[in-house]
Design a protein around this motif. Sequence first.
Motif, PDB file in Angstrom:
ATOM      1  N   PHE A  55     -12.093 -18.312  39.869  1.00 12.56           N
ATOM      2  CA  PHE A  55     -11.276 -19.244  39.090  1.00 12.56           C
ATOM      3  C   PHE A  55     -10.335 -20.060  39.994  1.00 12.56           C
ATOM      4  N   GLY A  56      -9.887 -19.450  41.106  1.00 12.47           N
ATOM      5  CA  GLY A  56      -8.976 -20.163  42.013  1.00 12.47           C
ATOM      6  C   GLY A  56      -9.654 -21.362  42.655  1.00 12.47           C
ATOM      7  N   VAL A  57     -10.924 -21.184  43.004  1.00 12.80           N
ATOM      8  CA  VAL A  57     -11.683 -22.267  43.636  1.00 12.80           C
ATOM      9  C   VAL A  57     -12.028 -23.340  42.599  1.00 12.80           C
ATOM     10  N   SER A 112      -6.585 -24.076  48.259  1.00 15.42           N
ATOM     11  CA  SER A 112      -6.473 -22.791  47.553  1.00 15.42           C
ATOM     12  C   SER A 112      -5.832 -21.706  48.423  1.00 15.42           C
ATOM     13  N   PHE A 137      -3.287 -16.106  43.023  1.00 11.24           N
ATOM     14  CA  PHE A 137      -3.288 -14.820  43.746  1.00 11.24           C
ATOM     15  C   PHE A 137      -2.619 -14.977  45.112  1.00 11.24           C
ATOM     16  N   THR A 165      -5.703 -11.786  50.346  1.00  9.59           N
ATOM     17  CA  THR A 165      -6.234 -11.578  48.989  1.00  9.59           C
ATOM     18  C   THR A 165      -7.697 -11.135  48.942  1.00  9.59           C
ATOM     19  N   THR A 166      -8.487 -11.567  49.936  1.00 15.74           N
ATOM     20  CA  THR A 166      -9.925 -11.298  49.854  1.00 15.74           C
ATOM     21  C   THR A 166     -10.360 -10.052  50.633  1.00 15.74           C
ATOM     22  N   CYS A 223      -7.206  -9.823  45.394  1.00 22.01           N
ATOM     23  CA  CYS A 223      -7.637 -10.693  44.304  1.00 22.01           C
ATOM     24  C   CYS A 223      -8.717  -9.992  43.472  1.00 22.01           C
ATOM     25  N   THR A 266     -16.966 -16.628  46.928  1.00 21.53           N
ATOM     26  CA  THR A 266     -16.267 -17.268  45.805  1.00 21.53           C
ATOM     27  C   THR A 266     -16.096 -18.773  46.006  1.00 21.53           C
TER      28      THR A 266
HETATM   29  S1  SF4 Z   1     -11.085 -15.631  46.015  1.00 17.96           S
HETATM   30 FE1  SF4 Z   1      -9.385 -14.896  44.780  1.00 17.96          FE
HETATM   31  S2  SF4 Z   1      -7.598 -15.480  45.971  1.00 17.96           S
HETATM   32 FE2  SF4 Z   1      -9.275 -16.696  46.753  1.00 17.96          FE
HETATM   33  S3  SF4 Z   1      -9.217 -18.584  45.559  1.00 17.96           S
HETATM   34 FE3  SF4 Z   1     -10.600 -17.197  44.497  1.00 17.96          FE
HETATM   35  S4  SF4 Z   1      -9.339 -16.189  42.926  1.00 17.96           S
HETATM   36 FE4  SF4 Z   1      -7.982 -17.082  44.471  1.00 17.96          FE
END
Ligand code: SF4
Length: 278
Positions: free
Chosen positions: A13-15, A72, A97, A161-162, A189, A260
């Motif tokens: 969702f962040g991307v 991001s 995140f 986060t990853t 995340c 992601t």
């Molecule tokens: S992988 Fe997680 S921390 Fe990185 S952009 Fe996507 S949701 Fe955000």
Amino acid sequence: MKVFVVRKAGFCFGVKRAIKLAFDVAKKKNEKVYTWGPLIHNPQVVEDLKKKGVCLVEDLRKINKGTLIIRSHGIHPKILERIKKRKMEVVDATCPFVKKAQQNAKLLSDQGYQVVVVGEADHPEVQGIMGYADDSALVINHNRIKKNLPHFEKLGVIAQTTLSIDAFKQVIGELIEKADELKVCNTLCHATARAQKATLKLANKVNMMIVVGGHNSANTTRLAKLCKRIGTPTHHIETARELQRGWFKGKTTVGVTAGTSTPDWLIQEVVEGIKKYN
Ligand code: SF4
């Protein structure tokens, strides 16, 4: 040969949020639009954005007007300050995140903890987080934990986060003997954790894994490492063009997963490419 694809592989969702923001800004603005570094770690998406007028910049001297999108991975607060002084419009696409990790770093630092970031020192997310801990945080890579770390009164630990949960646990286990007080903030995340779990589940069942995503993407690289670690032959590719016929010889089941920051169309192209070797 059967091909299985991890159900939630691809954009988190962040991307998705960062890309939508970037395309929306590009559509509305008549002036120059920039991203500070690549918006996400996927060269094909970055190229697509460039075609729509969103250019990548990493040197402030090269820009003085227009709109700048924070990627991001976030940004170092001092760089943000310098950008704002140029009276440029700033659109913040920092993933929530990552924001949480930045806020935790600041809080721990303000409360007198020696901040530790478990992750990769040269990753832009970690470099940005460092700025929220007065640039005095220690960065520990779980593969290279220093045995001669001194003893601290108060250690405050956060994660890139990853990072995988196992790597985070491993470092916390090592640090417990290094401080009188150890405070851990779980900044991992959920999207990455879910993708890692689903990928491992599939990698345990198939003859081979294909991991799709930017070679510069930390979370894609981590997925490939996880698959290799359990002994499943694994190839990390960016596009279908990198597939090699020889990989599929004698294989009856192949799993596909993606980082992601990998768009659906790239995953689909890879799946179609694999099917040609059937
Ligand atoms: S992988 Fe997680 S921390 Fe990185 S952009 Fe996507 S949701 Fe955000």
